[in-house]
Design an enzyme around this catalytic site. Structure first.
Site, PDB file in Angstrom:
ATOM      1  CD  GLU A  50      -4.048  -5.664   3.746  1.00  0.00           C
ATOM      2  OE1 GLU A  50      -4.884  -4.805   4.090  1.00  0.00           O
ATOM      3  OE2 GLU A  50      -2.826  -5.551   3.915  1.00  0.00           O
ATOM      4  CD  GLU A  67      -3.019  -0.967   2.281  1.00  0.00           C
ATOM      5  OE1 GLU A  67      -3.021   0.033   3.001  1.00  0.00           O
ATOM      6  OE2 GLU A  67      -3.835  -1.888   2.410  1.00  0.00           O
TER       7      GLU A  67
HETATM    8  O1  IFM Z   1      -4.812  -3.045   8.944  1.00  0.00           O
HETATM    9  C1  IFM Z   1      -4.674  -2.519   7.671  1.00  0.00           C
HETATM   10  C2  IFM Z   1      -3.481  -3.129   6.961  1.00  0.00           C
HETATM   11  O2  IFM Z   1      -2.311  -2.989   7.678  1.00  0.00           O
HETATM   12  C3  IFM Z   1      -3.292  -2.474   5.627  1.00  0.00           C
HETATM   13  N1  IFM Z   1      -4.506  -2.490   4.868  1.00  0.00           N
HETATM   14  C4  IFM Z   1      -5.728  -2.074   5.505  1.00  0.00           C
HETATM   15  C5  IFM Z   1      -5.895  -2.796   6.834  1.00  0.00           C
HETATM   16  C6  IFM Z   1      -7.202  -2.337   7.505  1.00  0.00           C
HETATM   17  O3  IFM Z   1      -7.178  -0.979   7.755  1.00  0.00           O
END
Ligand code: IFM
Length: 468
Positions: A368, A182
């Site tokens: 994710e 990210e």
């Molecule tokens: O917890 C975070 C993760 O570290 C990165 N992506 C989003 C998740 C939820 O906010």
């Protein structure tokens, strides 16, 4: 359990049973080092930007930090056993730079290397494939203090040195490598704003400098990983959103274009096309960092996969956030998670289709996807979480739909394996498939975890049948 709950559960089980994936689909869960490991002063680890940031009053909603988190550092056996019980075939985790190189560079900390070796050995024994992320935001503090971390172009060399050492040492065991998690979030929220570590708050100018340096670090790291691990699968993870304008006024259409340029195209165009989008170069013209002529060429390395983190869609109108991007979110009526994120399962399909159509990566992973909702502790000790269960299953359904439509989606990682330290929100939002009692560190698989494992078990039994 109430009659209402029983019928909801039956409905969810039917939903889980209706999700069909190809036999080679990877189903896993994801975590990140600072969010789960704890043991911040043990095993030779030195502080990261998050250790420092969490110490500053007001930065974290509940005043907590990752000192202990899920105490995963001391509970590897138990946690890997839980992954196995969930039926996961893959586990996505991140490596803490300051466990490997406590000074950011220089002497290697053998205890840190040994920790990740032990984790991967346990995963192999459990039949779980490791997917390692080299950078999930926990920059060694010493490197932040030298020229404000990612604002210093020279940090690229430090990152590459860390990647070189880590992949040389762990590459015989780990074959799936992700350079960054990210870029948009840690650069805009940590360098542009003050919401995440390091809390620099330098606006677009700082966010873009940090982004450019991290992109360059990604591009330069890829050939190094390939050299060290010739059979590696290498990718990067971006947090992307399908974007729609809130109305058809010129102002909203333009704002949506700018937002989409900021969050999605800036990174995707650089990585896949070797150029920044022309419209955004114009938008950013007064805040651009120094870009060397060959940088974009170096950034655009061929990748084996793109990982997408997707939680929601973005409906955008004209506004004042992230100047000069200047947008505001429109939040329609509907269901929202504890993070204030709208639940809209089609976003997962839409983002896959958008990326596949415009950039055609070789392989895609949802690296994710998940939701923060409160859990209900039943008198029998079980944990019911219908909202999270519905969220995960309905997004999985969209993943299956994407595959049916020919999108090369190879895997899905639920965020997250277990409740953990949710950055600036502390321990308040719970995203886990496994409940963690942070007083006792007791783990309990939630209903969502049981349902996820139904989908995973179904897949595994099909694989077994096919190989018989
Ligand atoms: O917890 C975070 C993760 O570290 C990165 N992506 C989003 C998740 C939820 O906010």
């Amino acid at each position: 359990m109430s009659a209402n709950h029983t019928s909801k559960l039956q409905h969810l089980q039917q939903l889980a049973n209706s999700i069909k994936f190809p036999r080679n689909m990877v189903l896993g869960a994801a975590t990140a080092s600072y969010q789960i490991e704890g043991a911040v002063n043990e095993g030779g680890r030195s502080p990261s930007v998050w250790d420092h940031f969490t110490r500053i009053p007001g930065n974290i909603a509940d005043g907590t930090n990752g000192d202990i988190a899920c105490d995963h550092y001391h509970r590897l056996e138990e946690d890997v056993a839980l992954m196995k019980e969930l039926g996961l075939t893959a586990y996505r985790f991140s490596i803490c730079w300051s466990r490997i190189l406590p000074n950011g560079r220089g002497p290697i900390n053998e205890e840190g290397v040994a920790f990740y070796e032990r984790l991967t050995d346990l995963l192999f024994k459990a039949g779980i494939t490791p997917y390692a992320t080299l950078y999930h935001w926990d920059l060694p503090l010493t490197l932040q203090e030298e020229g404000n971390g990612w604002l210093r172009r020279g940090l690229v060399d430090d990152y590459i040195n860390y990647v070189d050492i880590t992949t040389q040492r762990l590459g015989s065991k780990i074959k799936h490598w992700t350079t960054f998690n990210e870029l948009f979030t840690f650069t805009w929220w940590g360098y542009g704003l003050k919401e995440d570590a390091p809390g620099f708050g330098g606006g677009a100018k700082a966010a873009l400098a940090a982004s450019h340096h991290a992109l360059l670090a990604h591009g330069r790291a890829v050939p190094i990983i390939r050299r060290n691990v010739p059979d590696a699968q290498i990718g990067i993870v971006l947090d992307l959103n399908p974007v729609t304008p809130a109305s058809d006024t010129i102002a909203d259409l333009e704002a949506a274009r700018r937002f989409e340029g900021c969050q999605n195209r800036w990174y995707l165009d650089a990585i896949f096309n070797g150029q920044y989008p022309a419209d955004m170069l114009e938008t950013y013209k007064t805040v651009l960092p120094y870009i060397e002529e060959t940088d974009l060429h170096e950034i655009a390395q061929p990748l084996d996969y793109l990982g997408i983190n997707i939680y929601r869609r973005s409906i955008i109108k004209d506004g004042t956030e992230f100047a000069p991007v200047n947008f505001e979110r429109h939040l329609p009526e509907g269901k929202y998670t504890q993070m204030g994120w709208e639940v809209h399962p089609e976003c997962l399909y839409d983002i896959l289709q958008y990326v596949n159509t415009n950039y055609a990566p070789k392989q895609l992973f949802i690296t994710e996807n998940g939701a923060a909702f409160s859990d209900t502790l039943e008198t029998d000790g079980s944990i019911q979480d219908c909202d999270r269960s519905t969220y995960v299953l309905s997004h999985l359904k969209q993943a299956a739909r994407a595959i049916e439509d020919g999108i090369p989606l190879k895997g899905y990682f639920c965020w997250t394996l277990m409740d953990n330290f949710e950055w600036a929100e502390g321990y308040l939002p719970r995203f886990g498939l496994i409940h963690v009692d942070f007083e006792t560190q007791e783990r309990t698989i939630k209903q969502s975890g049981r349902l996820y494992s139904m989908v995973a078990d179904q897949l595994q039994s099909e694989m077994r049948e096919a190989s018989e």
